[in-house]
Design a protein around this motif. Structure first.
Motif, mmCIF file in Angstrom:
data_model
loop_
_atom_site.group_PDB
_atom_site.id
_atom_site.type_symbol
_atom_site.label_atom_id
_atom_site.label_comp_id
_atom_site.label_asym_id
_atom_site.label_seq_id
_atom_site.Cartn_x
_atom_site.Cartn_y
_atom_site.Cartn_z
ATOM 1 N N ALA A 214 64.166 -57.647 -20.753
ATOM 2 C CA ALA A 214 62.988 -57.327 -19.952
ATOM 3 C C ALA A 214 62.138 -56.259 -20.634
ATOM 4 O O ALA A 214 60.898 -56.331 -20.643
ATOM 5 N N VAL A 215 62.787 -55.271 -21.244
ATOM 6 C CA VAL A 215 62.046 -54.243 -21.981
ATOM 7 C C VAL A 215 61.378 -54.846 -23.208
ATOM 8 O O VAL A 215 60.236 -54.518 -23.548
ATOM 9 N N ALA A 227 59.841 -51.530 -16.767
ATOM 10 C CA ALA A 227 61.009 -52.141 -17.405
ATOM 11 C C ALA A 227 61.960 -51.099 -17.988
ATOM 12 O O ALA A 227 63.182 -51.194 -17.783
ATOM 13 N N PRO A 228 61.470 -50.074 -18.730
ATOM 14 C CA PRO A 228 62.407 -49.051 -19.213
ATOM 15 C C PRO A 228 63.105 -48.297 -18.088
ATOM 16 O O PRO A 228 64.290 -47.968 -18.203
ATOM 17 N N HIS A 297 62.713 -42.130 -22.925
ATOM 18 C CA HIS A 297 61.499 -41.829 -23.688
ATOM 19 C C HIS A 297 60.441 -42.912 -23.492
ATOM 20 O O HIS A 297 59.247 -42.617 -23.358
ATOM 21 N N ALA A 298 60.867 -44.175 -23.472
ATOM 22 C CA ALA A 298 59.916 -45.267 -23.275
ATOM 23 C C ALA A 298 59.332 -45.252 -21.870
ATOM 24 O O ALA A 298 58.172 -45.631 -21.669
ATOM 25 N N ALA A 299 60.119 -44.791 -20.900
ATOM 26 C CA ALA A 299 59.596 -44.694 -19.536
ATOM 27 C C ALA A 299 58.542 -43.595 -19.425
ATOM 28 O O ALA A 299 57.535 -43.753 -18.727
ATOM 29 N N GLN A 305 55.640 -48.189 -29.997
ATOM 30 C CA GLN A 305 56.656 -47.591 -30.866
ATOM 31 C C GLN A 305 57.895 -47.184 -30.076
ATOM 32 O O GLN A 305 59.026 -47.500 -30.457
ATOM 33 N N LEU A 306 57.712 -46.476 -28.964
ATOM 34 C CA LEU A 306 58.860 -46.020 -28.189
ATOM 35 C C LEU A 306 59.523 -47.176 -27.441
ATOM 36 O O LEU A 306 60.733 -47.157 -27.210
ATOM 37 N N THR A 307 58.749 -48.168 -27.065
ATOM 38 C CA THR A 307 59.338 -49.342 -26.427
ATOM 39 C C THR A 307 60.222 -50.097 -27.418
ATOM 40 O O THR A 307 61.309 -50.569 -27.071
ATOM 41 N N GLN A 308 59.769 -50.197 -28.668
ATOM 42 C CA GLN A 308 60.588 -50.831 -29.695
ATOM 43 C C GLN A 308 61.869 -50.047 -29.944
ATOM 44 O O GLN A 308 62.944 -50.630 -30.132
#
Length: 355
Positions: A214-215, A227-228, A297-299, A305-308
């Motif tokens: 999902a992320v 998602a995060p 961090h992605a949230a 970049q942070l999602t990856q």
């Protein structure tokens, strides 16, 4: 099965892949087109391209599926378990090759550095590899016995359905979760135990995979914290379930007494059970630590970049999760062997993207 986020790179790996490709091709020329240094670097460039296509570092997340499934049955792993591992590896790599073949047009626009759009791997070769690896995986499963083959066939079908039809639909994450869960059941079926007792562990592994996938659907665009955050909550829940909900095993055999979660007891006595319990707690904590920080961090900042990075962290966390499930089933030594795959995967991921 193809891993979550099979179409994008984690942070820092794009540059590394491009640098490696440039170096291998002799100062920026494509070795397959006869540029400078082509004769000396063509074999290395081709190997590197296929390693990137097949996401070789992600292979370290595969054996733990089968070993965790075998552990939950209470039957000692044997030659058929090894055949199941080989089948799982082949089907996983088939999914990777098929993933890039199916996404070749999209990658040409968004990720031109990938092996197929960059011309380093021909589309027909990738499709042929996917077909050959799938066939090999099914043959190995058949060699492991009829129960294993009965699981491998729907596993292969799920892989192909995900890559060719379901990936970009709402059913995509569920299909990916089903593939991981079936991979764990493959280990249980091949080892010869009761596959039903492995279903709860397969559900836990599938839930983790659902969250990671999902992320991954936002990794090229970013912009969503939902998602995060959901993955972060899922990670905490799974870690708690593994650490605090043991199920006792019968005294005379290493099989689950009920279809609940396998627990940290062993027919060899309380000492072994205590060892398994401690290993489970430590590995569950390691799982949470590996996944939670990049999710957090992605949230806070859902940039691409942070999602990856969150996706990469989630994929890497699969190994300690598998190890925790194995320790929970009363196999702490096997669990530690699975956990030892994590640093190896990180080492190779510095050279080739895990996603």
């Amino acid at each position: 099965m193809t891993g979550p986020a099979g179409t994008a790179d984690t942070s820092g790996t794009v540059e590394a892949a491009e640098t490696a490709a440039t170096a291998a091709s002799g100062g920026g020329e494509d070795p397959d087109r006869g540029g400078p240094g082509a004769d000396g670097h063509r074999p290395a460039a081709r190997v590197g391209a296929w390693a990137e296509l097949l996401r070789l570092p992600a292979l370290f997340t595969v054996p733990g599926d089968v070993l965790a499934g075998a552990a939950t049955t209470g039957v000692r792993a044997g030659p058929r378990t090894l055949l199941a591992i080989g089948s799982s590896l082949c089907l996983y790599e088939a999914g990777m090759a098929l993933n890039d073949w199916a996404d070749r047009a999209e990658d040409a626009a968004e990720r031109p550095h990938r092996p197929i759009p960059s011309g380093r791997v021909h589309p027909a070769a990738a499709l042929a590899a996917a077909c050959g690896l799938t066939a090999t995986g099914l043959v190995l499963a058949a060699r492991a016995g009829r129960p294993a083959a009965a699981v491998a066939v729907p596993l292969a079908a799920t892989v192909w359905a995900y890559d060719l039809a379901l990936k970009h639909t709402p059913a995509g994450p569920a299909a990916m979760a089903a593939a991981r869960g079936l991979d764990l059941l493959l280990g249980a079926a091949a080892t010869g135990g009761d596959v039903r007792v492995a279903v709860p562990s397969a559900a836990l592994l599938g839930t983790h995979t659902l969250a990671v996938t999902a992320v991954s659907r936002e990794e090229t665009r970013g912009g969503s914290s939902l998602a995060p955050l959901a993955a972060l909550a899922t990670t905490g829940l799974l870690a708690r379930l593994m650490a605090h909900r043991p199920t006792r095993l019968p005294a005379d055999r290493r099989e689950a007494a009920s279809p609940g979660l396998p627990g940290p007891t062993d027919r060899r006595g309380d000492v072994s059970g205590l060892s398994a319990g401690r290993a489970t707690a430590a590995l569950a904590a390691g799982y949470a630590a590996t996944a939670a920080r990049p999710y957090f961090h992605a949230a806070l900042n859902p940039s691409p970049q942070l999602t990856q990075r969150a996706v990469g962290g989630g994929i890497s966390a699969t190994i300690p999760l598998q190890a925790a499930l194995t320790a929970r089933a009363g196999r702490p030594v096997t669990a530690l062997l699975i956990a030892a795959l994590a640093p190896l995967g990180r080492k190779f991921a510095r050279k080739v993207s895990i996603t």
